[in-house]
Design a protein around this motif. Structure first.
Motif, PDB file in Angstrom:
ATOM      1  N   SER A 103       0.830  -1.204   0.000  1.00  0.00           N
ATOM      2  CA  SER A 103       0.000   0.000   0.000  1.00  0.00           C
ATOM      3  C   SER A 103       0.867   1.257   0.000  1.00  0.00           C
ATOM      4  CB  SER A 103      -0.926   0.009   1.219  1.00  0.00           C
ATOM      5  OG  SER A 103      -1.863  -1.051   1.123  1.00  0.00           O
ATOM      6  N   GLN A 104       1.974   1.229   0.724  1.00  0.00           N
ATOM      7  CA  GLN A 104       2.872   2.385   0.736  1.00  0.00           C
ATOM      8  C   GLN A 104       3.528   2.596  -0.626  1.00  0.00           C
ATOM      9  OE1 GLN A 104       5.285   2.915   4.387  1.00  0.00           O
ATOM     10  NE2 GLN A 104       4.071   1.202   5.195  1.00  0.00           N
ATOM     11  N   LEU A 105       3.853   1.514  -1.306  1.00  0.00           N
ATOM     12  CA  LEU A 105       4.399   1.645  -2.664  1.00  0.00           C
ATOM     13  C   LEU A 105       3.362   2.237  -3.610  1.00  0.00           C
ATOM     14  CD1 LEU A 105       6.531  -1.563  -3.260  1.00  0.00           C
ATOM     15  CD2 LEU A 105       7.312   0.805  -3.421  1.00  0.00           C
ATOM     16  N   LEU A 106       2.111   1.786  -3.504  1.00  0.00           N
ATOM     17  CA  LEU A 106       1.056   2.357  -4.344  1.00  0.00           C
ATOM     18  C   LEU A 106       0.861   3.838  -4.035  1.00  0.00           C
ATOM     19  CD1 LEU A 106      -1.612  -0.505  -4.374  1.00  0.00           C
ATOM     20  CD2 LEU A 106      -0.116   0.202  -6.258  1.00  0.00           C
ATOM     21  N   ASP A 107       0.929   4.207  -2.768  1.00  0.00           N
ATOM     22  CA  ASP A 107       0.812   5.616  -2.395  1.00  0.00           C
ATOM     23  C   ASP A 107       1.958   6.440  -2.989  1.00  0.00           C
ATOM     24  OD1 ASP A 107      -1.510   5.189  -0.936  1.00  0.00           O
ATOM     25  OD2 ASP A 107      -0.498   5.161   1.011  1.00  0.00           O
ATOM     26  N   ALA A 108       3.168   5.903  -2.932  1.00  0.00           N
ATOM     27  CA  ALA A 108       4.321   6.615  -3.491  1.00  0.00           C
ATOM     28  C   ALA A 108       4.167   6.780  -5.001  1.00  0.00           C
ATOM     29  CB  ALA A 108       5.614   5.874  -3.155  1.00  0.00           C
ATOM     30  N   MET A 109       3.668   5.738  -5.669  1.00  0.00           N
ATOM     31  CA  MET A 109       3.453   5.836  -7.118  1.00  0.00           C
ATOM     32  C   MET A 109       2.346   6.847  -7.414  1.00  0.00           C
ATOM     33  SD  MET A 109       4.633   4.833 -10.043  1.00  0.00           S
ATOM     34  CE  MET A 109       5.372   3.205 -10.123  1.00  0.00           C
ATOM     35  N   GLU A 110       1.327   6.896  -6.572  1.00  0.00           N
ATOM     36  CA  GLU A 110       0.260   7.878  -6.767  1.00  0.00           C
ATOM     37  C   GLU A 110       0.803   9.300  -6.616  1.00  0.00           C
ATOM     38  OE1 GLU A 110      -4.023   9.347  -4.962  1.00  0.00           O
ATOM     39  OE2 GLU A 110      -3.327   7.317  -4.503  1.00  0.00           O
ATOM     40  N   GLN A 111       1.615   9.544  -5.612  1.00  0.00           N
ATOM     41  CA  GLN A 111       2.200  10.877  -5.427  1.00  0.00           C
ATOM     42  C   GLN A 111       3.034  11.281  -6.647  1.00  0.00           C
ATOM     43  OE1 GLN A 111       4.297  11.090  -1.654  1.00  0.00           O
ATOM     44  NE2 GLN A 111       2.590  10.091  -0.608  1.00  0.00           N
ATOM     45  N   LEU A 112       3.837  10.351  -7.129  1.00  0.00           N
ATOM     46  CA  LEU A 112       4.651  10.609  -8.319  1.00  0.00           C
ATOM     47  C   LEU A 112       3.769  10.873  -9.536  1.00  0.00           C
ATOM     48  CD1 LEU A 112       7.532  10.636  -9.532  1.00  0.00           C
ATOM     49  CD2 LEU A 112       7.310   8.159  -9.823  1.00  0.00           C
ATOM     50  N   SER A 113       2.701  10.108  -9.657  1.00  0.00           N
ATOM     51  CA  SER A 113       1.781  10.257 -10.790  1.00  0.00           C
ATOM     52  C   SER A 113       1.066  11.604 -10.746  1.00  0.00           C
ATOM     53  CB  SER A 113       0.758   9.124 -10.787  1.00  0.00           C
ATOM     54  OG  SER A 113       1.406   7.884 -10.952  1.00  0.00           O
ATOM     55  N   ARG A 114       0.645  12.010  -9.579  1.00  0.00           N
ATOM     56  CA  ARG A 114      -0.012  13.320  -9.449  1.00  0.00           C
ATOM     57  C   ARG A 114       0.966  14.448  -9.779  1.00  0.00           C
ATOM     58  NH1 ARG A 114      -5.057  13.219  -7.383  1.00  0.00           N
ATOM     59  NH2 ARG A 114      -5.725  11.334  -6.311  1.00  0.00           N
ATOM     60  N   LYS A 115       2.187  14.325  -9.303  1.00  0.00           N
ATOM     61  CA  LYS A 115       3.218  15.335  -9.584  1.00  0.00           C
ATOM     62  C   LYS A 115       3.424  15.495 -11.097  1.00  0.00           C
ATOM     63  CE  LYS A 115       8.166  15.991  -9.091  1.00  0.00           C
ATOM     64  NZ  LYS A 115       9.393  15.294  -8.747  1.00  0.00           N
ATOM     65  N   ASN A 116       3.319  14.385 -11.819  1.00  0.00           N
ATOM     66  CA  ASN A 116       3.532  14.388 -13.262  1.00  0.00           C
ATOM     67  C   ASN A 116       2.238  14.468 -14.064  1.00  0.00           C
ATOM     68  OD1 ASN A 116       6.463  14.261 -13.440  1.00  0.00           O
ATOM     69  ND2 ASN A 116       6.223  12.300 -12.403  1.00  0.00           N
ATOM     70  N   GLN A 117       1.156  14.836 -13.389  1.00  0.00           N
ATOM     71  CA  GLN A 117      -0.140  15.121 -14.004  1.00  0.00           C
ATOM     72  C   GLN A 117      -0.705  13.948 -14.803  1.00  0.00           C
ATOM     73  OE1 GLN A 117       1.101  18.629 -16.136  1.00  0.00           O
ATOM     74  NE2 GLN A 117       0.739  19.944 -14.372  1.00  0.00           N
ATOM     75  N   ARG A 118      -0.542  12.749 -14.270  1.00  0.00           N
ATOM     76  CA  ARG A 118      -1.140  11.566 -14.900  1.00  0.00           C
ATOM     77  C   ARG A 118      -2.645  11.581 -14.655  1.00  0.00           C
ATOM     78  NH1 ARG A 118       3.553  11.356 -17.350  1.00  0.00           N
ATOM     79  NH2 ARG A 118       5.237  10.526 -16.084  1.00  0.00           N
ATOM     80  N   GLU A 119      -3.390  10.972 -15.582  1.00  0.00           N
ATOM     81  CA  GLU A 119      -4.840  10.892 -15.449  1.00  0.00           C
ATOM     82  C   GLU A 119      -5.278   9.748 -14.547  1.00  0.00           C
ATOM     83  OE1 GLU A 119      -6.861  11.027 -19.282  1.00  0.00           O
ATOM     84  OE2 GLU A 119      -5.081  11.997 -20.110  1.00  0.00           O
ATOM     85  N   SER A 120      -4.483   8.663 -14.558  1.00  0.00           N
ATOM     86  CA  SER A 120      -4.862   7.479 -13.798  1.00  0.00           C
ATOM     87  C   SER A 120      -3.645   6.603 -13.563  1.00  0.00           C
ATOM     88  CB  SER A 120      -5.928   6.674 -14.555  1.00  0.00           C
ATOM     89  OG  SER A 120      -5.370   6.118 -15.734  1.00  0.00           O
ATOM     90  N   ILE A 121      -3.845   5.631 -12.679  1.00  0.00           N
ATOM     91  CA  ILE A 121      -2.892   4.541 -12.486  1.00  0.00           C
ATOM     92  C   ILE A 121      -3.637   3.276 -12.868  1.00  0.00           C
ATOM     93  CG2 ILE A 121      -1.451   3.272 -10.859  1.00  0.00           C
ATOM     94  CD1 ILE A 121      -1.419   5.798  -9.115  1.00  0.00           C
ATOM     95  N   SER A 122      -3.007   2.433 -13.674  1.00  0.00           N
ATOM     96  CA  SER A 122      -3.685   1.249 -14.194  1.00  0.00           C
ATOM     97  C   SER A 122      -2.773   0.031 -14.079  1.00  0.00           C
ATOM     98  CB  SER A 122      -4.045   1.501 -15.661  1.00  0.00           C
ATOM     99  OG  SER A 122      -4.668   0.389 -16.234  1.00  0.00           O
ATOM    100  N   LEU A 123      -3.367  -1.110 -13.778  1.00  0.00           N
ATOM    101  CA  LEU A 123      -2.622  -2.360 -13.703  1.00  0.00           C
ATOM    102  C   LEU A 123      -3.548  -3.514 -14.010  1.00  0.00           C
ATOM    103  CD1 LEU A 123      -3.455  -3.862 -10.751  1.00  0.00           C
ATOM    104  CD2 LEU A 123      -2.241  -1.863  -9.919  1.00  0.00           C
ATOM    105  N   THR A 124      -2.969  -4.674 -14.217  1.00  0.00           N
ATOM    106  CA  THR A 124      -3.760  -5.898 -14.330  1.00  0.00           C
ATOM    107  C   THR A 124      -3.448  -6.777 -13.135  1.00  0.00           C
ATOM    108  OG1 THR A 124      -2.096  -6.957 -15.734  1.00  0.00           O
ATOM    109  CG2 THR A 124      -3.951  -5.883 -16.852  1.00  0.00           C
ATOM    110  N   SER A 125      -4.446  -7.541 -12.721  1.00  0.00           N
ATOM    111  CA  SER A 125      -4.302  -8.376 -11.532  1.00  0.00           C
ATOM    112  C   SER A 125      -5.035  -9.689 -11.719  1.00  0.00           C
ATOM    113  CB  SER A 125      -4.897  -7.640 -10.326  1.00  0.00           C
ATOM    114  OG  SER A 125      -4.903  -8.472  -9.184  1.00  0.00           O
TER     115      SER A 125
END
Length: 160
Positions: A103-125
């Motif tokens: 969860s902390q890794l996902l949060d860190a990726m979200e922060q990075l994504s927001r900083k870089n103005q991404r629209e979404s985070i997407s993955l397959t599971s």
């Protein structure tokens, strides 16, 4: 615990964690990970505890909204800003699971994504892991158009 960008020195530990978390058909190869470190180190994060890599999250920022199978073989370069943050892999050393590192890794990726103005985070599971992503704010968009490792994958998206 420290979350940092990957370096090539982290590769042996990344491959060890990858082999522990995925079947041989699912897992990324050494060549794929070398390519990812070379092309997308700015969206490749590792968690270290006592200087030991215990978790990873990696993927490119692309114009494509969902993970596509071709991306595993030919890592796209990151868009400088905008687009969608794709996650190829999130993996935690089994000895460290259950401590919210994923969860902390996902949060860190979200922060990075927001900083870089991404629209979404997407993955397959795989289905067994979908509840983890739902708990972390992702939405299940249904079965993915993927035949990776001959398994059924689900598209999960977190709109930013």
């Amino acid at each position: 615990m420290e979350i940092t960008n990957v370096t090539m020195a982290d590769l042996p530990e990344i491959l060890r964690i990858e082999r522990l978390g995925f079947t041989a058909e699912e897992a990324g190869t050494e060549a794929q990970y070398r390519d990812r470190i070379g092309k997308i180190a700015d969206t490749f994060l590792v968690v270290k505890i006592d200087k030991k890599v215990v978790g990873v999250v990696v993927g490119p920022a692309t114009k494509e909204e969902y993970v596509e199978d071709w991306m595993y073989e030919n890592t796209p370069k990151n868009l400088p800003t905008g687009g969608h943050q794709i996650i190829f892999t999130i993996a935690i050393d089994p000895e460290y699971r259950g401590h919210h590192i994923g969860s902390q890794l996902l949060d860190a990726m979200e922060q990075l994504s927001r900083k870089n103005q991404r629209e979404s985070i997407s993955l397959t599971s795989l289905e067994r892991n979908v509840p983890f992503y739902l708990k972390n704010g992702f939405e299940n968009k249904g079965v993915a158009d993927s035949d990776h490792a001959d398994e059924t994958w689900y598209n999960l998206v977190k709109t930013l």
